[in-house]
Write a protein that holds these residues in place. Structure first.
Motif, PDB file in Angstrom:
ATOM      1  N   UNK A   1      40.244  28.420  38.900  1.00  0.00           N
ATOM      2  CA  UNK A   1      40.843  27.115  38.805  1.00  0.00           C
ATOM      3  C   UNK A   1      42.307  27.226  38.405  1.00  0.00           C
ATOM      4  N   UNK A   2      42.635  28.187  37.549  1.00  0.00           N
ATOM      5  CA  UNK A   2      44.011  28.348  37.104  1.00  0.00           C
ATOM      6  C   UNK A   2      44.944  28.688  38.264  1.00  0.00           C
ATOM      7  N   UNK A   3      44.483  29.538  39.151  1.00  0.00           N
ATOM      8  CA  UNK A   3      45.300  29.910  40.314  1.00  0.00           C
ATOM      9  C   UNK A   3      45.539  28.707  41.201  1.00  0.00           C
ATOM     10  N   UNK A   4      44.488  27.970  41.498  1.00  0.00           N
ATOM     11  CA  UNK A   4      44.610  26.786  42.347  1.00  0.00           C
ATOM     12  C   UNK A   4      45.502  25.744  41.678  1.00  0.00           C
ATOM     13  N   UNK A   5      45.341  25.546  40.397  1.00  0.00           N
ATOM     14  CA  UNK A   5      46.169  24.578  39.662  1.00  0.00           C
ATOM     15  C   UNK A   5      47.640  24.989  39.728  1.00  0.00           C
ATOM     16  N   UNK A   6      47.924  26.262  39.557  1.00  0.00           N
ATOM     17  CA  UNK A   6      49.302  26.749  39.604  1.00  0.00           C
ATOM     18  C   UNK A   6      49.902  26.573  41.004  1.00  0.00           C
ATOM     19  N   UNK A  18      33.329  33.119  54.330  1.00  0.00           N
ATOM     20  CA  UNK A  18      32.160  33.013  55.197  1.00  0.00           C
ATOM     21  C   UNK A  18      31.093  32.130  54.564  1.00  0.00           C
ATOM     22  N   UNK A  19      31.386  31.574  53.411  1.00  0.00           N
ATOM     23  CA  UNK A  19      30.428  30.744  52.700  1.00  0.00           C
ATOM     24  C   UNK A  19      30.465  29.318  53.238  1.00  0.00           C
ATOM     25  N   UNK A  20      29.313  28.732  53.523  1.00  0.00           N
ATOM     26  CA  UNK A  20      29.290  27.346  53.995  1.00  0.00           C
ATOM     27  C   UNK A  20      29.751  26.388  52.897  1.00  0.00           C
ATOM     28  N   UNK A  21      30.589  25.423  53.265  1.00  0.00           N
ATOM     29  CA  UNK A  21      31.145  24.509  52.265  1.00  0.00           C
ATOM     30  C   UNK A  21      30.088  23.628  51.605  1.00  0.00           C
ATOM     31  N   UNK A  22      28.992  23.373  52.291  1.00  0.00           N
ATOM     32  CA  UNK A  22      27.973  22.512  51.683  1.00  0.00           C
ATOM     33  C   UNK A  22      27.281  23.163  50.484  1.00  0.00           C
ATOM     34  N   UNK A  23      27.473  24.467  50.298  1.00  0.00           N
ATOM     35  CA  UNK A  23      26.867  25.170  49.160  1.00  0.00           C
ATOM     36  C   UNK A  23      27.907  25.605  48.134  1.00  0.00           C
ATOM     37  N   UNK A  24      29.100  25.030  48.203  1.00  0.00           N
ATOM     38  CA  UNK A  24      30.199  25.467  47.338  1.00  0.00           C
ATOM     39  C   UNK A  24      29.874  25.335  45.860  1.00  0.00           C
ATOM     40  N   UNK A  25      29.192  24.272  45.473  1.00  0.00           N
ATOM     41  CA  UNK A  25      28.893  24.081  44.060  1.00  0.00           C
ATOM     42  C   UNK A  25      27.958  25.163  43.536  1.00  0.00           C
ATOM     43  N   UNK A  26      27.041  25.628  44.386  1.00  0.00           N
ATOM     44  CA  UNK A  26      26.135  26.710  43.986  1.00  0.00           C
ATOM     45  C   UNK A  26      26.893  28.006  43.738  1.00  0.00           C
ATOM     46  N   UNK A  27      27.885  28.290  44.560  1.00  0.00           N
ATOM     47  CA  UNK A  27      28.643  29.536  44.439  1.00  0.00           C
ATOM     48  C   UNK A  27      29.594  29.502  43.251  1.00  0.00           C
ATOM     49  N   UNK A  29      29.258  27.463  40.597  1.00  0.00           N
ATOM     50  CA  UNK A  29      28.437  27.367  39.397  1.00  0.00           C
ATOM     51  C   UNK A  29      28.579  26.065  38.631  1.00  0.00           C
ATOM     52  N   UNK A  30      29.550  25.255  38.987  1.00  0.00           N
ATOM     53  CA  UNK A  30      29.761  23.986  38.294  1.00  0.00           C
ATOM     54  C   UNK A  30      30.204  22.955  39.319  1.00  0.00           C
ATOM     55  N   UNK A  31      29.460  21.876  39.423  1.00  0.00           N
ATOM     56  CA  UNK A  31      29.791  20.829  40.387  1.00  0.00           C
ATOM     57  C   UNK A  31      31.154  20.225  40.072  1.00  0.00           C
ATOM     58  N   UNK A  32      31.450  20.018  38.809  1.00  0.00           N
ATOM     59  CA  UNK A  32      32.727  19.418  38.404  1.00  0.00           C
ATOM     60  C   UNK A  32      33.892  20.337  38.751  1.00  0.00           C
ATOM     61  N   UNK A  33      33.750  21.623  38.447  1.00  0.00           N
ATOM     62  CA  UNK A  33      34.804  22.593  38.754  1.00  0.00           C
ATOM     63  C   UNK A  33      34.980  22.748  40.262  1.00  0.00           C
ATOM     64  N   UNK A  34      33.885  22.797  40.987  1.00  0.00           N
ATOM     65  CA  UNK A  34      33.947  22.920  42.456  1.00  0.00           C
ATOM     66  C   UNK A  34      34.673  21.719  43.052  1.00  0.00           C
ATOM     67  N   UNK A  39      39.274  19.358  45.653  1.00  0.00           N
ATOM     68  CA  UNK A  39      40.206  18.227  45.734  1.00  0.00           C
ATOM     69  C   UNK A  39      41.625  18.737  45.936  1.00  0.00           C
ATOM     70  N   UNK A  40      41.993  19.758  45.197  1.00  0.00           N
ATOM     71  CA  UNK A  40      43.343  20.312  45.293  1.00  0.00           C
ATOM     72  C   UNK A  40      43.544  21.084  46.590  1.00  0.00           C
ATOM     73  N   UNK A  41      42.532  21.827  46.998  1.00  0.00           N
ATOM     74  CA  UNK A  41      42.652  22.636  48.217  1.00  0.00           C
ATOM     75  C   UNK A  41      42.662  21.799  49.486  1.00  0.00           C
ATOM     76  N   UNK A  42      41.806  20.805  49.553  1.00  0.00           N
ATOM     77  CA  UNK A  42      41.619  20.074  50.806  1.00  0.00           C
ATOM     78  C   UNK A  42      42.633  18.964  51.035  1.00  0.00           C
TER      79      UNK A  42
END
Length: 69
Positions: A1-6, A18-27, A29-34, A39-42
């Motif tokens: 998150x720090x890298x993305x924020x910066x 190669x990870x499907x976006x619909x499973x991003x929260x699982x990868x 580990x936190x729905x809020x952090x994901x 939000x910042x990336x997209x």
């Protein structure tokens, strides 16, 4: 998150996965952090979804057919 924020709003950031976006929260580990990261990336992103066979797989098959050993 720090890298993305910066990086947010300062320059381009390229993410390849190669990870499907619909499973991003699982990868992540936190729905809020994901959600915060995405939000910042997209926002203003150009997204490319590639389809088809892996080029690595095709090259390996070609190498097997050329090399008789």
């Amino acid at each position: 998150m720090e890298v993305i924020e910066y990086r947010h709003g300062r320059g381009s950031t390229l993410i390849a996965s190669q990870l499907p976006t619909e499973h991003r929260q699982d990868y992540i580990g936190s729905a809020t952090l994901a959600d915060a990261i995405l939000d910042r990336l997209l926002h203003g992103a150009h997204r490319l979804n590639l389809k088809g066979e892996s080029l690595r797989k095709a090259k390996a098959q070609n190498a097997e057919s050329v090399d008789p050993s």
